[in-house]
Design a protein around this motif. Structure first.
Motif, PDB file in Angstrom:
ATOM      1  N   GLY A 255       0.793  -1.231   0.000  1.00  0.00           N
ATOM      2  CA  GLY A 255       0.000   0.000   0.000  1.00  0.00           C
ATOM      3  C   GLY A 255       0.819   1.272   0.000  1.00  0.00           C
ATOM      4  N   GLN A 256       2.128   1.156   0.277  1.00  0.00           N
ATOM      5  CA  GLN A 256       2.985   2.333   0.391  1.00  0.00           C
ATOM      6  C   GLN A 256       2.244   3.469   1.098  1.00  0.00           C
TER       7      GLN A 256
ATOM      8  N   MET B 105       0.842   6.541   3.452  1.00  0.00           N
ATOM      9  CA  MET B 105       1.292   7.887   3.775  1.00  0.00           C
ATOM     10  C   MET B 105       0.456   8.420   4.935  1.00  0.00           C
ATOM     11  N   ALA B 106       0.948   9.509   5.523  1.00  0.00           N
ATOM     12  CA  ALA B 106       0.212  10.291   6.513  1.00  0.00           C
ATOM     13  C   ALA B 106      -0.419   9.399   7.589  1.00  0.00           C
ATOM     14  N   LYS B 107      -1.705   9.584   7.867  1.00  0.00           N
ATOM     15  CA  LYS B 107      -2.346   8.861   8.971  1.00  0.00           C
ATOM     16  C   LYS B 107      -2.248   7.349   8.775  1.00  0.00           C
ATOM     17  N   ASP B 108      -2.434   6.890   7.540  1.00  0.00           N
ATOM     18  CA  ASP B 108      -2.339   5.444   7.292  1.00  0.00           C
ATOM     19  C   ASP B 108      -0.976   4.915   7.735  1.00  0.00           C
ATOM     20  N   MET B 109       0.074   5.656   7.370  1.00  0.00           N
ATOM     21  CA  MET B 109       1.434   5.248   7.739  1.00  0.00           C
ATOM     22  C   MET B 109       1.571   5.252   9.263  1.00  0.00           C
ATOM     23  N   ARG B 110       1.013   6.296   9.878  1.00  0.00           N
ATOM     24  CA  ARG B 110       1.163   6.420  11.337  1.00  0.00           C
ATOM     25  C   ARG B 110       0.389   5.320  12.073  1.00  0.00           C
TER      26      ARG B 110
ATOM     27  N   PHE C  80       3.930  14.365   3.963  1.00  0.00           N
ATOM     28  CA  PHE C  80       3.581  12.942   3.834  1.00  0.00           C
ATOM     29  C   PHE C  80       3.464  12.204   5.166  1.00  0.00           C
TER      30      PHE C  80
ATOM     31  N   GLU D 192      -4.529  15.203   3.622  1.00  0.00           N
ATOM     32  CA  GLU D 192      -4.552  13.878   4.260  1.00  0.00           C
ATOM     33  C   GLU D 192      -5.384  12.907   3.416  1.00  0.00           C
TER      34      GLU D 192
END
Lengths: 216, 253
Positions: free
Chosen positions: A70-71, A73-78, B236, B245
């Motif tokens: 999924g690479q 970013m932002a909230k998803d990454m966090r 990012f 976002e």
């Protein structure tokens, strides 16, 4: 594809909460078995370590899969970064439950000394912190963890007090040395569990706000 | 953003006929850095990019208000020499577009237009430009072959070399890798990283991972507005705006 990714992320988070609750229950049951001198209950905690390990490996792999495909970013990454920390902290909390249960197997044949000093109280406060950390992660709420620094200070003070009290009993009567040393170790393990709850809290704060904090 | 600004826009508005394509865009582009513009199709990022070397002049019924400063000079004025501007602000397009000439002639074309005739000087510029574009070793033995015989990735690096040959200050890249395979893309991305030592690069890309990999600063655009602009790591990892976002986590666009 974004929908599929977000569905997978949601499932992973839900399963991570389940793992954290499983570990929390290992700690809770271990403490209960200690208070009640229940050897069978302690044995049942030790038996859960395999399942805990299996959950850790499976969930970590799910997180790595989400990163690779999924690479994020932002909230998803966090959320994924925080989940990996929750998985690790849960593993440690569950393991401390197992270690405490092993102590119960050693000392369940004789009555407690001094009603185990402040250990039952310290265990309640520690498990409350673990509960709030898990809830904060599940509900993305930093309000539940805003007082963690003060709560962690209380846990540290209790550990210190159990240590000093234990030393006093051991000096009075050397026959208590084995048992009191175990109490001191249990206090140390509970303090470490509270530290892991703080680690979860720090990462929930990052997950939720994007800002790093340190809970002393 | 850095004080070392090379381009800044101030309340920039652009209309294509009635369509308001850029709305009050104010941003600063730092020198010797890579700035990425991201956003869904039709958000105005390519339009904004084309403002920086006045390529929109070529389109009928375009109206622009506001300022665009390059090295503190407004490039929107009538007195601006557009040929000179485009020498200072070079551009690389989505699809490689080499001239149907030899590799050497592709690079020498620009310097010749700007008055360089000395063969030794042209040879030097051709070699240096091809070296800077990380393609010299692949083409040095066939400089007189047609540029059209090169692979897509090589053609795109040739186009970058062609831009470098006139010694620009800024290089605009409009989706420079969208027609390339992953290996050719990786080479261009490495090249962009090297180019920022001497040039300022502004890149428009649909590929957010690419923006995250190659840029120092990122601007997110939506419906003609610049929603958020800042350090790439901040955009990012923890963007300030909910729209940003939602876009970078794939919830729309």
């Amino acid at each position: 594809m974004a929908e599929k990714f977000h569905a997978e992320l949601k499932t992973t988070k839900k399963e991570t909460v389940a793992m954290a609750l499983f570990a929390r229950e290992m700690l809770r049951t271990a403490v209960d078995s200690l208070i009640q001198q229940d050897r069978d209950l302690a044995v049942s905690v030790v038996a859960r370590k395999e399942k805990l390990h299996e959950m850790e490996v499976r969930l970590e792999e799910q997180c790595y899969h989400l990163i690779a495909t999924g690479q994020p970013m932002a909230k998803d990454m966090r959320v994924i970064a925080c989940s990996l920390k929750v998985i690790n902290a849960s593993m440690r909390i569950g393991r401390y439950g197992k270690v405490i249960a092993n102590i119960v197997k050693e000392i369940s044949d004789k009555p407690h000394i001094a009603r185990m000093m402040s250990i039952p109280h310290m265990a309640e406060l520690t498990i409350d912190m673990v509960d709030d950390a898990i809830k904060a992660y599940e509900t993305d709420s930093v309000a539940l963890i805003s007082d963690f620094s003060a709560r962690d200070d209380t846990i540290d003070a209790l550990r210190h007090s159990i240590f000093r009290e234990g030393i006093t009993y051991m000096m009075e009567d050397p026959k208590t040395i084995t048992r009191c040393t175990h109490y001191i170790m249990v206090a140390r393990y509970l303090e470490r569990c509270a530290d892991h709850a703080c680690k979860i809290a720090e990462n929930v704060h990052y997950m939720s706000t994007g800002e790093r904090i340190e809970i002393h | 953003m850095s004080d070392n600004t090379i381009i800044s826009t101030n309340n920039l508005n652009l209309w294509y006929n009635e369509k308001h394509a850029l709305e009050s865009v104010s941003m600063k582009i730092p020198k010797n850095r890579v700035t990425a513009l991201i956003g869904p199709s039709g958000c105005g990022k390519s339009t904004l990019l084309r403002c920086f070397n006045r390529l929109n002049d070529l389109i009928d019924h375009v109206k622009i208000t506001g300022e665009i400063l390059l090295d503190d000079e407004n490039i929107q004025g009538q007195e601006t020499d557009v040929v000179h501007l485009r020498k200072k602000v070079g551009m690389v397009f989505q699809k490689p577009n080499p001239f149907p000439k030899s590799i050497y002639e592709n690079i020498a074309f620009g310097p010749r237009v700007h008055g360089i005739k000395d063969k030794a000087e042209l040879d030097r510029i051709v070699e240096q430009s091809l070296r800077h574009a990380a393609i010299w070793d692949e083409v040095k033995d066939r400089l007189n072959d047609s540029a059209l015989g090169l692979s897509g990735g090589q053609q795109q690096r040739l186009c970058i070399a062609r831009t470098l040959a006139v010694e620009p200050e800024v290089i605009l890249m409009d989706e420079p890798c969208s027609a390339l395979d992953p290996i050719a893309t990786a080479k261009i991305e490495n090249l962009i990283d090297m180019l920022k030592v001497e040039y300022t690069v502004i890149i428009v890309t649909h590929n957010m991972q690419q923006a995250a990999r190659v840029s120092d600063y990122t601007g997110f655009m939506y419906l003609g507005r610049l929603i958020e602009c800042g350090k790439t790591a901040d955009i990012f990892e923890h963007p300030k705006e909910e729209l940003t976002e939602n876009y970078i986590t794939g919830r729309f666009g």
